[in-house]
Write a protein that holds these residues in place. Structure first.
Motif, short mmCIF file in Angstrom:
data_model
loop_
_atom_site.label_atom_id
_atom_site.label_comp_id
_atom_site.label_asym_id
_atom_site.label_seq_id
_atom_site.Cartn_x
_atom_site.Cartn_y
_atom_site.Cartn_z
N LEU A 15 0.82 -1.21 0.00
CA LEU A 15 0.00 0.00 0.00
C LEU A 15 0.86 1.26 0.00
N VAL A 16 1.96 1.24 0.71
CA VAL A 16 2.81 2.43 0.79
C VAL A 16 3.65 2.59 -0.47
N ARG A 17 4.27 1.52 -0.94
CA ARG A 17 5.30 1.64 -1.97
C ARG A 17 4.83 1.32 -3.39
N ARG A 18 3.79 0.52 -3.53
CA ARG A 18 3.47 0.01 -4.87
C ARG A 18 2.09 0.41 -5.38
N THR A 19 1.21 0.78 -4.50
CA THR A 19 -0.16 1.11 -4.91
C THR A 19 -0.22 2.50 -5.55
N ARG A 20 -1.02 2.62 -6.60
CA ARG A 20 -1.16 3.88 -7.32
C ARG A 20 -2.64 4.19 -7.56
#
Length: 372
Positions: free
Chosen positions: A219-224
């Protein structure tokens, strides 16, 4: 029920220190009894056993409190619909659970313990199935990510809109979230950081420090924006009692400010007479990401106060120290309705501080996603 509760808690001491073995035995037996069940679980099972055992422990600890027992298990049943669990699965899980308990406890396991767990599991599964059957909502909602804002390397604030059906949550509750594009069939709980609204938009505050789970990292690093999440039924009892006339104390640590923010936003729509005191603790000033928004609410509502504190910044222009210590410099809080949100360590310390101030336990509400 008192004898059953005693036997459950007594027998749990035989296996509590060997949870990992119990978890392994449970799942091995479960998948042997019904290999098709394996498809309901993530490919990587680490952490799944902990969630199972936490649910069992919570159930056994509140079995002698019928009201809490009933509501907790009904909400758990509603939540477990996201795994596509049906009545036959509950029966199979009961067999696997008892087998795991017997084998983990060994020769110390007795027929009394066995019967107590049989009776308790029958009640537990019946209430969970009733909760699932009575819920008119879908097992989960598809939710489109609308915004995603990084706040440093470890934290993000994101919003998403639940699609297809209204998602009926209350301020202060939490939901399970799945990121199917990156981690199918892996769920993690997050507090909703905003009050219910007609747009069906939910806000989440997610932190992924070292050792945090995979879902938080995704959720922090990969979600857009534009990606789809899955959001399960709301759970939790950290909601404001509108019938109470007592003032409110809300204590937040780190991203635990999320449900506190939601509570304050909801109070802003109807509260006129209750003073609300928010204490917001972090390690460093840079972690006070929600403070500007809270201060805007303070300016608009004279009944609201917000006290920020930093525990690792001696030169901070405000309160310093752990938020539980800061809390003790104010008060008394004896006649307040209290809400606590943060890490398990922070919640423990705050509960001790409130207990020392003679706050009745019935007036303290909190949800924790780690063992207290």
């Amino acid at each position: 029920m008192e004898d059953v509760a005693r036997l459950l808690k007594e027998s749990w001491t035989l296996v509590e220190s060997d949870r990992e073995r119990l978890s392994g035995l449970f799942y091995a037996r479960l998948f042997l009894l019904d290999p098709e069940l394996r498809k309901l679980f993530p490919a990587e099972m680490s952490g799944q056993g902990d969630r199972l055992l936490e649910a069992i422990v919570t159930a056994t600890q509140c079995v002698d409190d019928p009201e809490s027992f009933d509501e907790y298990l009904r909400s758990l049943g509603r939540d477990h619909r996201k795994y596509h669990v049906d009545a036959a699965h509950y029966a199979t899980m009961g067999v696997a659970l008892l087998d795991g308990l017997r084998r983990t406890a060994g020769d110390d396991w007795t027929l009394e313990y066995d019967q107590a767990w049989r009776d308790a599991y029958a009640a537990i599964s019946a209430k969970m199935m009733a909760g699932a059957q009575d819920d008119p909502n879908p097992p989960f909602w598809h939710a489109e990510v609308l915004t995603h804002k990084r706040l440093g390397p470890e934290t993000a604030v994101l919003t998403c809109r639940a699609l297809q059906h209204p998602l009926p949550w209350q301020a202060g509750q939490y939901v399970s979230v799945e990121v199917p594009r990156h981690l199918p069939r892996v769920w993690r709980t997050y507090s909703v950081a905003n009050a219910p609204n007609d747009d069906n938009v939910l806000e989440f505050h997610v932190r992924t420090p070292t050792g945090a789970g995979w879902v938080s990292g995704a959720l922090v690093r990969r979600t857009r924006p534009g990606e789809l999440l899955r959001v399960a039924a709301p759970m939790g009892s950290m909601v404001v009692d509108r019938s109470s006339s007592r003032d409110i104390l809300a204590v937040a640590g780190g991203v635990g400010v999320a449900p506190i923010k939601a509570l304050v936003e909801e109070l802003a729509t109807w509260n006129k007479t209750r003073w609300v005191h928010v204490f917001y603790g972090v390690r460093k000033p840079a972690d006070l990401y929600a403070l500007p928004g809270l201060r805007e609410l303070v300016e608009a509502h004279p009944w609201l106060s917000v006290t920020p504190a930093c525990s690792a910044e001696a030169d901070f222009d405000g309160e310093t120290g752990d938020i539980s210590e800061v809390l003790g410099r104010y008060g008394p809080w004896t006649n307040h309705d209290c809400f606590v949100s943060g890490s398990a360590r922070m919640v423990r310390a705050t509960l001790r501080a409130l207990a020392s101030d003679d706050v009745p336990p019935a007036r303290i509400r909190y949800d924790t996603f780690g063992s207290l």
